[in-house]
Design a protein around this motif. Sequence first.
Motif, PDB file in Angstrom:
ATOM      1  N   LYS A   2     -74.524  23.378 -44.626  1.00 17.29           N
ATOM      2  CA  LYS A   2     -74.527  24.690 -43.244  1.00 17.29           C
ATOM      3  C   LYS A   2     -73.398  24.044 -42.416  1.00 17.29           C
ATOM      4  CE  LYS A   2     -79.653  24.777 -42.504  1.00 17.29           C
ATOM      5  NZ  LYS A   2     -79.982  25.046 -42.343  1.00 17.29           N
ATOM      6  N   SER A   3     -72.529  25.143 -42.296  1.00 14.99           N
ATOM      7  CA  SER A   3     -71.452  25.480 -41.710  1.00 14.99           C
ATOM      8  C   SER A   3     -71.817  24.675 -39.681  1.00 14.99           C
ATOM      9  CB  SER A   3     -71.130  26.419 -41.247  1.00 14.99           C
ATOM     10  OG  SER A   3     -71.725  27.907 -40.881  1.00 14.99           O
ATOM     11  N   LYS A   4     -70.594  23.895 -39.471  1.00 17.22           N
ATOM     12  CA  LYS A   4     -70.875  23.166 -38.285  1.00 17.22           C
ATOM     13  C   LYS A   4     -69.279  24.143 -37.152  1.00 17.22           C
ATOM     14  CE  LYS A   4     -73.580  19.666 -38.983  1.00 17.22           C
ATOM     15  NZ  LYS A   4     -74.422  19.194 -37.318  1.00 17.22           N
ATOM     16  N   LEU A   5     -69.532  24.050 -36.209  1.00 21.34           N
ATOM     17  CA  LEU A   5     -68.639  23.969 -34.537  1.00 21.34           C
ATOM     18  C   LEU A   5     -68.204  22.608 -34.689  1.00 21.34           C
ATOM     19  CD1 LEU A   5     -66.826  25.687 -33.011  1.00 21.34           C
ATOM     20  CD2 LEU A   5     -68.234  24.931 -30.773  1.00 21.34           C
ATOM     21  N   ILE A   6     -66.507  22.790 -35.095  1.00 19.07           N
ATOM     22  CA  ILE A   6     -66.485  21.123 -34.811  1.00 19.07           C
ATOM     23  C   ILE A   6     -65.009  21.306 -33.558  1.00 19.07           C
ATOM     24  CG2 ILE A   6     -64.850  18.998 -36.107  1.00 19.07           C
ATOM     25  CD1 ILE A   6     -66.595  19.987 -37.718  1.00 19.07           C
ATOM     26  N   ILE A   7     -65.082  20.712 -33.047  1.00 13.61           N
ATOM     27  CA  ILE A   7     -64.110  20.650 -31.657  1.00 13.61           C
ATOM     28  C   ILE A   7     -63.633  19.797 -31.427  1.00 13.61           C
ATOM     29  CG2 ILE A   7     -64.172  20.693 -29.503  1.00 13.61           C
ATOM     30  CD1 ILE A   7     -66.574  21.300 -29.822  1.00 13.61           C
ATOM     31  N   PHE A   8     -62.042  20.305 -31.193  1.00 10.89           N
ATOM     32  CA  PHE A   8     -60.859  18.646 -30.869  1.00 10.89           C
ATOM     33  C   PHE A   8     -60.718  18.912 -29.535  1.00 10.89           C
ATOM     34  CE2 PHE A   8     -60.480  20.058 -35.485  1.00 10.89           C
ATOM     35  CZ  PHE A   8     -60.968  18.655 -36.088  1.00 10.89           C
ATOM     36  N   GLY A 100     -65.533  26.819 -44.250  1.00  9.09           N
ATOM     37  CA  GLY A 100     -66.624  27.972 -43.568  1.00  9.09           C
ATOM     38  C   GLY A 100     -66.914  27.167 -42.195  1.00  9.09           C
ATOM     39  N   HIS A 101     -66.143  26.092 -41.998  1.00  3.71           N
ATOM     40  CA  HIS A 101     -66.849  25.694 -40.395  1.00  3.71           C
ATOM     41  C   HIS A 101     -65.770  26.448 -39.181  1.00  3.71           C
ATOM     42  CE1 HIS A 101     -68.865  21.921 -41.748  1.00  3.71           C
ATOM     43  NE2 HIS A 101     -67.853  21.229 -42.319  1.00  3.71           N
ATOM     44  N   ALA A 102     -66.498  26.255 -38.139  1.00  3.61           N
ATOM     45  CA  ALA A 102     -65.702  27.356 -37.173  1.00  3.61           C
ATOM     46  C   ALA A 102     -65.113  26.497 -35.870  1.00  3.61           C
ATOM     47  CB  ALA A 102     -66.436  27.900 -36.448  1.00  3.61           C
ATOM     48  N   LEU A 103     -63.706  26.518 -35.924  1.00  5.20           N
ATOM     49  CA  LEU A 103     -63.030  25.365 -34.959  1.00  5.20           C
ATOM     50  C   LEU A 103     -62.866  25.727 -33.610  1.00  5.20           C
ATOM     51  CD1 LEU A 103     -60.708  23.996 -38.259  1.00  5.20           C
ATOM     52  CD2 LEU A 103     -62.691  23.148 -38.003  1.00  5.20           C
ATOM     53  N   GLY A 104     -63.163  24.587 -32.686  1.00  5.05           N
ATOM     54  CA  GLY A 104     -62.756  24.678 -30.973  1.00  5.05           C
ATOM     55  C   GLY A 104     -61.818  23.315 -30.839  1.00  5.05           C
ATOM     56  N   VAL A 105     -61.116  24.061 -29.687  1.00  7.82           N
ATOM     57  CA  VAL A 105     -60.223  23.200 -29.345  1.00  7.82           C
ATOM     58  C   VAL A 105     -60.829  22.713 -27.756  1.00  7.82           C
ATOM     59  CG1 VAL A 105     -58.230  23.133 -28.172  1.00  7.82           C
ATOM     60  CG2 VAL A 105     -57.941  23.569 -30.064  1.00  7.82           C
ATOM     61  N   ALA A 106     -61.080  22.007 -27.065  1.00 11.33           N
ATOM     62  CA  ALA A 106     -61.306  21.390 -25.311  1.00 11.33           C
ATOM     63  C   ALA A 106     -60.366  20.649 -25.335  1.00 11.33           C
ATOM     64  CB  ALA A 106     -62.632  21.163 -25.846  1.00 11.33           C
ATOM     65  N   THR A 107     -59.416  21.100 -24.335  1.00  7.33           N
ATOM     66  CA  THR A 107     -58.479  20.476 -23.593  1.00  7.33           C
ATOM     67  C   THR A 107     -58.842  20.541 -22.251  1.00  7.33           C
ATOM     68  OG1 THR A 107     -55.788  20.740 -23.433  1.00  7.33           O
ATOM     69  CG2 THR A 107     -56.931  22.239 -23.841  1.00  7.33           C
ATOM     70  N   ASN A 108     -58.169  19.263 -21.289  1.00  5.65           N
ATOM     71  CA  ASN A 108     -57.851  19.911 -19.959  1.00  5.65           C
ATOM     72  C   ASN A 108     -56.102  19.876 -19.522  1.00  5.65           C
ATOM     73  OD1 ASN A 108     -59.992  18.540 -19.732  1.00  5.65           O
ATOM     74  ND2 ASN A 108     -59.220  16.266 -19.204  1.00  5.65           N
ATOM     75  N   ALA A 109     -55.278  20.290 -20.569  1.00  6.10           N
ATOM     76  CA  ALA A 109     -54.185  21.034 -19.958  1.00  6.10           C
ATOM     77  C   ALA A 109     -54.028  22.386 -20.083  1.00  6.10           C
ATOM     78  CB  ALA A 109     -53.682  20.940 -21.916  1.00  6.10           C
ATOM     79  N   TYR A 110     -53.724  23.081 -19.693  1.00  7.86           N
ATOM     80  CA  TYR A 110     -53.479  24.747 -19.044  1.00  7.86           C
ATOM     81  C   TYR A 110     -53.478  25.600 -20.424  1.00  7.86           C
ATOM     82  CZ  TYR A 110     -53.495  22.980 -14.172  1.00  7.86           C
ATOM     83  OH  TYR A 110     -53.888  22.300 -13.105  1.00  7.86           O
ATOM     84  N   ARG A 111     -54.359  26.507 -20.196  1.00  6.52           N
ATOM     85  CA  ARG A 111     -53.981  27.758 -21.049  1.00  6.52           C
ATOM     86  C   ARG A 111     -52.698  27.996 -21.272  1.00  6.52           C
ATOM     87  NH1 ARG A 111     -56.920  31.413 -24.263  1.00  6.52           N
ATOM     88  NH2 ARG A 111     -58.924  29.600 -23.325  1.00  6.52           N
TER      89      ARG A 111
END
Length: 207
Positions: A2-8, A100-111
């Motif tokens: 199953k597809s997942k959300l992989i956050i980096f 088929g995975h969704a990808l995300g970024v979680a960063t303490n940098a500014y947008r």
Amino acid sequence: MKSKLIIFDMDGTLVNSSLTIANAINYVRQNLGFEPMEQEYILKHVNDHTINPAQFFYHSKRFDPDHERWFSEYYTKNHEKELVLYDGIRELLDALKEKGHALGVATNAYRGSTIESLTHLGVHDHFDAIACYDDVAQGKPHPDMLYKLLEETNTEKEKAHFVGDGPRDEMASQKAGIPYTMVDWGFTEHTDAVRSVKELEKILLRV
């Protein structure tokens, strides 16, 4: 599978930005009238969750708009010649998207600097959602940006996985209840961390 959300996490996980971050912090210090710090010393402390980074680097109780402006100013002027993706990261992102995975970024940098960096490196379009320091009430180690990414992608936490390189990332994942993988090619070394992108790819393709 199953597809997942992989956050980096970004800096130290996807992007080798050590030179730019150290130089940008010293640029802010210069504008405040402080002497520069050694690059190694900055990178040793940049992921230390036990310190107040505004106090440590800028002798201020909290980051203020001038700090952000000067940091972003240096970042914008220099990211094209100083930032690089870690070897194998582009291929890893391609492989995850193909599965088929969704990808995300979680960063303490500014947008602003995050979008600039990922666009310059040619991977911005790989990501379905991005959460930055100025998008949420509290940055990592708080879980706010992970919750934001789950909401934006309509994903349950059990179907997400977070990849980072420091204790702030690990603490955020624990608070959010999201499985976590630590890598060590970034700013900090951990004895139990994943040591190569190939090893990480094997882990993520079977989660």
